[in-house]
Write an enzyme that holds these catalytic residues in place. Sequence first.
Site, mmCIF file in Angstrom:
data_model
loop_
_atom_site.group_PDB
_atom_site.id
_atom_site.type_symbol
_atom_site.label_atom_id
_atom_site.label_comp_id
_atom_site.label_asym_id
_atom_site.label_seq_id
_atom_site.Cartn_x
_atom_site.Cartn_y
_atom_site.Cartn_z
ATOM 1 N N ASP A 281 31.239 36.650 43.808
ATOM 2 C CA ASP A 281 32.027 37.664 43.107
ATOM 3 C C ASP A 281 32.147 38.854 44.038
ATOM 4 O OD1 ASP A 281 33.071 39.658 41.593
ATOM 5 O OD2 ASP A 281 31.560 39.550 39.982
ATOM 6 N N TYR A 373 45.940 49.129 37.553
ATOM 7 C CA TYR A 373 46.411 48.169 38.573
ATOM 8 C C TYR A 373 47.270 48.885 39.617
ATOM 9 C CZ TYR A 373 48.455 43.807 40.365
ATOM 10 O OH TYR A 373 48.860 42.768 41.155
#
Lengths: 467, 425
Positions: A281, A373
């Site tokens: 991750d 984002y």
Amino acid sequence: MTDAYTQLVSNPFGGFVARNLGLPRPVELDRHRPGAPLIDGRVLVGAAPGGRCAAAVAAVLAEAGTAVDSRLHDEVRQALGAAAIDAGVWNPEAPGAQRWKGLVLDATGIGSSGELRELWSFFHPTIRRLERCGRLIVIGAEPGECPAPAAATAQRALEGFVRAAGKEVRNGSTAQLVRVAAGAEGRIGSTLRFLLSPRSAYVSGQLVRVGAGRDVPEVDRERPLRGKTALVTGASRGIGEAIANVLARDGADVVGLDVPALSGDLENVVEPIGGSAIAVDIAAADAPRRICDALAKRGGVDVVVHNAGVTRDKTLAAMDAERWEATIAINLTAAERINDELLARGGLLREDGRIVCVSSMSGIAGNAGQTNYSTSKAGVIGMVESMAPILAERAATINAVAPGFIETAMTAAMPLGPREAGRRMSSLAQGGLPVDVAEAIAWLAAPDSSGVNGNVVRVCGQSLIGA
Amino acid sequence: MSPSPRQAVVLASNRIPFARQSGPYARASNQDMLTAALDGLVDRAGIAGERLGEVAGGAVLKHSRDFNLTRESLLGTRIAPETPACDVGQACGTGLEAAILVANKIALGQVESGIACGVDSTSDAPIAINEGLRGVLLEINAARSNLDRVRALGKVRPGQIVPEIPRNEEPRTGMSMGEHAAIMAREWGIAREPQDELAAVSHRNLAAAYDGGFEDDLVTAYLGLERDHNLRPDSTPEQLAKLDPVFGGAEGTMTAGNSTPLSDGASAVLLGTEEWGAERGLAPLARLVDAETAAIDHVGAREGLLMAPAYAVPRLLARRGLELQDFDLYEIHEAFASQVLCTLAAWEDPVFCRERLGRDGPLGPIDRDRLNVRGGSLAAGHPFAATGGRIVGNLAKLLSARGGGRGLISICAAGGQGVVAILES
């Protein structure tokens, strides 16, 4: 591979209806096939008087064996002759039936607003003679380098021309501006090849800046990444999977990376291309160390593609902190930390290294419901711009691609209205494919792209959004 | 190269006015016209009864009965019948090639004098019988019995009555010369306007040449024709622009106005050593210094049919150590205006000069005011084999009249050939 609407307007009846209703008429774009010629047709080249890139353009076309035409008394013919190109002749006064797949004008010699007429002279009689999926390319100078304000002004003006031309060319054609720094003429090969070829199918209306860089090495055109190791984050599916496949096709030894939960998918991607996998991750605290350890075991890395990313959409008022944190951490901070670790470990990023980031059109234009984002993807652009000089010192480069509407599982799940709007609101009037993003990344990752540093290139079919 | 021991000089020339096809010379045969041109030369040079070293000449369109055309024509003149003659053939290069042949014999000391000549009639053209009928007739001829003859005769079919008419067609491509030239014009991007302009200048220059008396000692009237039949003194680019294209399709740039018409006519040039001329009171007009013939591959390679002169000239220049600009006058045969313009464009083009000629740089432009200054084939017409003699006689007189200088001749020919030569005075 085309969407249903594109198929519909590709048949005679659908085309007739779309034409008469003024609807977009997308065409199926040419895409790269291994072994295919650089460009599938003739190329018309020209030069405004006093240009300096003719020899470099001629060298690219000569090596590719492309059939070339030019105006008879164009300065460019000297360079074509010197490059052993038996170029044909084009005279707008005696037009005949000539058509081209590519139109290339060296506009570096344009030094005043009056001389911008060279654009009109060259493209006015020829733009309608551009074949399906044709390429219109203008090569200009860096305005910042022009000693005279009039020259800088005229060179800046080229950008407007190319963006407008991109909206006028039809049939899947594209238009680009390549700005070449003084002395970097010999570095334009990889960029020119990419932009002429079907590899740049979904790239249009873009400005690519080519500057100094280390000498361009000899490269196997079919496998430019032979002998190179490439790390691709988020490689288990979608665009990441396409990147892994294209880099492997180009000869790279691919190291795919994704979260442990997607290990199965990742294996399915890297196994057929002979690559290897890292299950980690990237947002985890020890991720940079573990990734760099894994790369060190492989003897270092040449290409790092920061593709992994997530969306956690909500309007800002409705967005909880977790959505914000996760998006920034995965999309931006993780890439920063990996870069820092990579550069801290001396030669781990090998000589002539390449870092390619995946930004987004949202990062350029901003998108409602994606403040997190858009922030992260604009940050990626900032990272590219700020890191470029640091990588240049190491004879490496960092660039980003900014995809527009790309046909993936994610976009397929969008509601019809926004999905169709996303597809059609671009000059190419269709969504791109993951491979289009991957091809752009492969170009930036190639060893002969050393002159391309600090660029953000959109792969968006010249989307109207954020243009 | 080592200089030749001596050089042939042009002493005189003569031609009959050129006529358009099926015009004033419709009933004149090649032999009639060539005899007239030779006799005119005999008068002009005062060489009646002289035995010359050689008469070389030819025709492109030739009847089978004219197997010895030059010799038979000679026998009809006042040249001594003891003068030998030979027929020469190199399509439109015939006339110039004949002059080169005679000049070479003179230079080698094999002869002291000679005539190069050429003639063509597109009106009195040979018509052959159908290939099928010819086969039958040959079979009848070879048959041994009457029965066999009758059997062979039975093979005659109605369709075989259609004769074979000579066509202005390249045997290996099936395309007419005009279509080939149209391809060249397209490849070189030659527009309509400069072609019409070149044609208008050609007419203007030739008309001025007649009006100024320049042609008086070059041309002898024949069958009532005193000037070239095709000449239109008042021709302008604007009028020429109105004509429809005849080659290259609807988009073509080549018309009847900027292409040479099918023509009838004959020409002859007297060559000799300076001494031979002096003994007869003939002053040398110009020396034929050197010549080159080139051929290109218009079938396999993608070179234009009429581009051979563009190769021949640089070869000749290299051999003589000359630049294209080292000439006072240029005579480029105007088969088509586009042929001249393609040739000039090629010489100016760095790509052609590098890729096709293997040169470092282009030959460069010529001074257009020195080109075809007394008109060219577009105005005069172009009886194929007669053109070389017209140009040699014309240029020799021009060089002599200006008190010296150097001139270049360039003539394209069918089959992808080109003949070029240098005259000096």
